[in-house]
Design an enzyme around this catalytic site. Structure first.
Site, PDB file in Angstrom:
ATOM      1  N   TYR A 129     101.380  70.775  65.962  1.00 15.67           N
ATOM      2  CA  TYR A 129     102.280  69.653  65.685  1.00 15.67           C
ATOM      3  C   TYR A 129     101.843  68.753  64.541  1.00 15.67           C
ATOM      4  CZ  TYR A 129     104.760  70.662  70.047  1.00 15.67           C
ATOM      5  OH  TYR A 129     105.507  71.270  71.037  1.00 15.67           O
ATOM      6  N   HIS A 152     105.600  61.401  91.683  1.00 15.44           N
ATOM      7  CA  HIS A 152     106.042  60.677  92.875  1.00 15.44           C
ATOM      8  C   HIS A 152     104.994  59.681  93.368  1.00 15.44           C
ATOM      9  CE1 HIS A 152     108.952  64.244  93.780  1.00 15.44           C
ATOM     10  NE2 HIS A 152     109.420  63.420  92.879  1.00 15.44           N
ATOM     11  N   ASP A 178     112.581  65.347  88.670  1.00  7.32           N
ATOM     12  CA  ASP A 178     113.360  65.753  89.852  1.00  7.32           C
ATOM     13  C   ASP A 178     114.679  66.417  89.449  1.00  7.32           C
ATOM     14  OD1 ASP A 178     111.345  64.579  91.244  1.00  7.32           O
ATOM     15  OD2 ASP A 178     112.557  63.047  92.234  1.00  7.32           O
ATOM     16  N   GLN A 205     109.761  70.581  82.724  1.00  3.25           N
ATOM     17  CA  GLN A 205     110.411  69.648  81.806  1.00  3.25           C
ATOM     18  C   GLN A 205     111.940  69.718  81.825  1.00  3.25           C
ATOM     19  OE1 GLN A 205     107.576  70.865  78.477  1.00  3.25           O
ATOM     20  NE2 GLN A 205     107.900  68.715  78.009  1.00  3.25           N
ATOM     21  N   ARG A 237     111.719  81.116  74.598  1.00  2.00           N
ATOM     22  CA  ARG A 237     110.446  81.011  75.303  1.00  2.00           C
ATOM     23  C   ARG A 237     110.576  79.948  76.391  1.00  2.00           C
ATOM     24  NH1 ARG A 237     106.166  77.150  74.368  1.00  2.00           N
ATOM     25  NH2 ARG A 237     104.215  77.860  75.280  1.00  2.00           N
ATOM     26  N   HIS A 271     102.880  76.905  82.733  1.00  2.00           N
ATOM     27  CA  HIS A 271     102.995  75.754  81.839  1.00  2.00           C
ATOM     28  C   HIS A 271     102.791  74.480  82.670  1.00  2.00           C
ATOM     29  CE1 HIS A 271     104.917  74.409  77.806  1.00  2.00           C
ATOM     30  NE2 HIS A 271     104.507  73.311  78.411  1.00  2.00           N
ATOM     31  N   GLU A 311     104.879  76.918  69.567  1.00  2.00           N
ATOM     32  CA  GLU A 311     105.515  75.592  69.546  1.00  2.00           C
ATOM     33  C   GLU A 311     105.223  74.897  68.224  1.00  2.00           C
ATOM     34  OE1 GLU A 311     104.611  72.888  72.787  1.00  2.00           O
ATOM     35  OE2 GLU A 311     104.911  74.469  74.276  1.00  2.00           O
ATOM     36  N   ASN A 340      99.906  78.072  78.923  1.00  2.00           N
ATOM     37  CA  ASN A 340     100.273  77.211  77.812  1.00  2.00           C
ATOM     38  C   ASN A 340      99.274  76.066  77.717  1.00  2.00           C
ATOM     39  OD1 ASN A 340     102.302  76.040  75.795  1.00  2.00           O
ATOM     40  ND2 ASN A 340     101.977  74.353  77.222  1.00  2.00           N
ATOM     41  N   GLU A 341      98.613  75.933  76.573  1.00  2.00           N
ATOM     42  CA  GLU A 341      97.744  74.788  76.283  1.00  2.00           C
ATOM     43  C   GLU A 341      96.814  74.437  77.441  1.00  2.00           C
ATOM     44  OE1 GLU A 341      99.940  71.427  74.875  1.00  2.00           O
ATOM     45  OE2 GLU A 341     100.963  72.528  73.309  1.00  2.00           O
ATOM     46  N   ASN A 357     100.266  76.564  69.380  1.00  2.00           N
ATOM     47  CA  ASN A 357     101.129  75.381  69.390  1.00  2.00           C
ATOM     48  C   ASN A 357     100.547  74.390  68.409  1.00  2.00           C
ATOM     49  OD1 ASN A 357     102.495  76.626  71.424  1.00  2.00           O
ATOM     50  ND2 ASN A 357     102.052  75.080  72.997  1.00  2.00           N
TER      51      ASN A 357
HETATM   52  C1  LIG Z   1     100.226  64.586  96.903  1.00  2.00           C
HETATM   53  O1  LIG Z   1      99.521  65.618  97.558  1.00  2.00           O
HETATM   54  C2  LIG Z   1      98.642  65.168  98.594  1.00  2.00           C
HETATM   55  C3  LIG Z   1      97.858  66.363  99.075  1.00  2.00           C
HETATM   56  O2  LIG Z   1      98.708  67.419  99.436  1.00  2.00           O
HETATM   57  C4  LIG Z   1      99.457  64.513  99.681  1.00  2.00           C
HETATM   58  O3  LIG Z   1      98.602  64.031 100.705  1.00  2.00           O
HETATM   59  C5  LIG Z   1     100.241  63.363  99.086  1.00  2.00           C
HETATM   60  O4  LIG Z   1     101.095  62.815 100.064  1.00  2.00           O
HETATM   61  C6  LIG Z   1     101.083  63.827  97.904  1.00  2.00           C
HETATM   62  N1  LIG Z   1     101.658  62.666  97.254  1.00  2.00           N
HETATM   63  C7  LIG Z   1     102.942  62.594  96.950  1.00  2.00           C
HETATM   64  C8  LIG Z   1     103.383  61.309  96.322  1.00  2.00           C
HETATM   65  O5  LIG Z   1     103.728  63.513  97.117  1.00  2.00           O
END
Ligand SMILES: *[C@@H]1O[C@H](CO)[C@@H](O)[C@H](O)[C@H]1NC(C)=O
Length: 507
Positions: free
Chosen positions: A338, A67, A80, A47, A105, A150, A403, A194-195, A336
């Site tokens: 809330y 991604h 990122d 996070q 923590r 986590h 938390e 965590n959770e 935790n």
């Molecule tokens: C997510 O992980 C899979 C398996 O390792 C891989 O094939 C895939 O490209 C990854 N996707 C991204 C968006 O990183």
């Protein structure tokens, strides 16, 4: 000294009990926490850290999930960069110090230490990063408290099945051992997971969190089963190899709201509330305290599995070895908490799985105030109730609130009075739980140090005491005063003037 301490204790006890005679569940009481009580503030690696692919860090399931295209995240954002804490850890340590807490923590990014998830390849830059952070905290006289995991599992471990593959028990144990070896000289409190409920039900059942698996009927139970074993493995490794030298504690953090019977006089609602608590907190607490899943969970999943024509239950069992290994695998439990929910028996059966198996329906009272998160409405008295339920169900175990926090309404920037009101109510109910009810709570950690990547909600929900530019919100002044006073001191004495002003902000 002893006599003074005894006197203070008796005085706070008397004040508390004198108040109880007249106070309703929403009344505010004055009083202080015991002298051993510790205050903290929390974050987690994915996070806040950013630097997702720098200095040898491997990919984890949250990197992979965020991604994915199209994005499963509300504002299509990622972690990122997040709060860039990988580069700004010194600022973070100063910020933590400025709130006046005893501990910080935070969690360790598994892929930053072990890029492939396994012990064969250790990334020294990752070890260095956490050493630097820990040393900065200690420089500011703040104790580091570590969540070992986590949610950001290394992607290569997901590729072999993630938490349904029992090989992860040993991989997790190896990871924990590396952390104890490198940081255990300075870190005295560890929480393994965590959770885990969120990982297993939202990640492997609903699929709205990484790794995005939608298999509600059995997979979450397998995930919980593996995680409980992995937790016990990490606990036993510490106990056998490190504890006598390092003298720290290991626990697990479990999340639970309070589940209030919709109609407190209706026996069916009372039973539904108990079932819901057992399916949530009990799934984890019962194995580590009693060595088995809660009886009601065992009975219901076994019966329904049989009705479905299965030869074995969807809920796995622990054999003798694992029962003994898991039972008692905690020095402390993290909670935790809330919000609260109203519970009644379900009106329809959504089918096999964690939701359908418990036969409950939950809702929130529309008169409870709104926040920036649909699932979170402030219900301060629910905090006291869940703490008492844990005390009564598990023989008053040592607990730390790992938390508790509030997300801002969309129009709020730094003037977060809703958060002040929230903390005032919740910490006051914690005070009642500790000094009136005798709940064995040893510390409290607010969530979170700053606004950060709030999982599937991206940056749209803000839980920080600071914003992402690290500017303090109004609530910092309030909490700082509560922490320094170790509670809420009576305002009628001249030297308590500041305390009164701070309380009036919230009144
Ligand atoms: C997510 O992980 C899979 C398996 O390792 C891989 O094939 C895939 O490209 C990854 N996707 C991204 C968006 O990183």
């Amino acid at each position: 000294m002893m006599i003074v301490a005894l006197f203070n204790y008796l005085l706070s006890f008397l004040i508390a009990h004198w108040n109880t005679e007249s106070f309703a569940k929403d009344d505010f009481i004055y009083g202080q926490f015991p002298s051993y009580f510790r205050w903290g503030i929390g974050t987690s690696s994915y996070q806040i850290e950013g630097a997702w692919n720098l200095d040898g860090k491997g990919e984890n399931v949250w990197d992979n999930f965020t991604h994915t295209s199209p994005s499963p995240i509300k504002d299509s954002s990622t972690g990122d960069i997040a709060c860039d804490s990988y580069h700004k850890y010194e600022e973070d340590a100063k910020l933590v110090k400025s709130i006046g807490v005893d501990f910080y923590r935070f969690s360790i990014s598994w892929s930053r230490i072990l890029p492939l998830g396994t012990k064969e390849k250790v990334n020294q830059a990752g070890i260095d990063y956490y050493n630097n952070l820990i040393n900065s905290l200690l420089h500011h006289e703040v104790s580091p408290v570590i969540s070992i995991h986590h949610w950001d599992l290394p992607q290569p471990l997901q590729d072999i099945g993630g938490w349904v593959n029992e090989d992860l028990i040993e991989h997790f144990g190896d990871f924990a051992r590396i952390l104890y070896q490198n940081f255990g000289d300075r870190v005295k409190q560890w929480f393994t997971f965590n959770e885990a409920w969120v990982i297993c039900v939202m990640g492997y059942g609903d699929g709205i969190f990484a790794p995005g698996i939608k298999e509600i009927s059995e997979t979450p139970y397998k995930c919980i089963h593996t995680i409980l074993k992995a937790h016990a493995r990490a606990y036993r490794i510490y106990d056998e190899e490190f504890k006598s030298q390092q003298k720290g504690q290991v626990g697990i953090t479990i999340d639970s709201g309070w589940l209030e019977p919709s109609d407190p006089n209706n026996p069916e609602d009372i039973e539904a509330s108990e079932r819901a608590l057992q399916f949530k907190f009990g799934m984890f607490a019962s194995p580590i305290v009693f060595g088995k899943y809660p009886d009601i969970v065992r009975k219901r999943v076994d019966e329904r599995s049989k009705q479905e024509g299965r030869s074995t239950s969807r809920l796995p069992s622990f054999d003798k070895y694992w029962t003994d290994y898991i039972k008692g695998s905690y020095d402390i439990i993290g909670l935790n908490h809330y919000s609260s929910y109203l519970v009644t028996p379900a009106s329809s059966d959504p089918g096999p799985g964690w939701y359908g198996d418990q036969d409950t329906a939950t809702s929130q009272d529309p008169s409870w105030p709104e926040t920036g998160s649909t699932w979170l409405r402030p219900v301060p008295w629910g905090f006291r109730k869940v703490l008492n339920w844990i005390k009564n169900t598990y023989n008053n175990p040592p607990l730390i609130v790992t938390e508790n926090g509030y997300s801002d309404l969309p129009n709020v920037v730094l003037n977060d009075y809703g958060r002040i009101e929230y903390y005032k109510g919740y910490i006051n109910n914690l005070l009642k739980a500790v000094i009136v009810d005798g709940c064995n709570v040893r510390g409290y950690s607010a969530w979170s140090l700053m606004d950060n990547f709030e999982w599937a909600s991206g940056y749209t929900e803000r839980f920080g005491l600071h914003n992402r530019e690290r500017i303090p919100k109004e609530s910092v002044k309030f909490l700082k005063n509560v922490f320094r006073s170790n509670g809420f001191r009576r305002p009628n004495l001249p030297w308590d003037r500041q305390s009164k002003e701070q309380c009036d902000i919230a009144a």
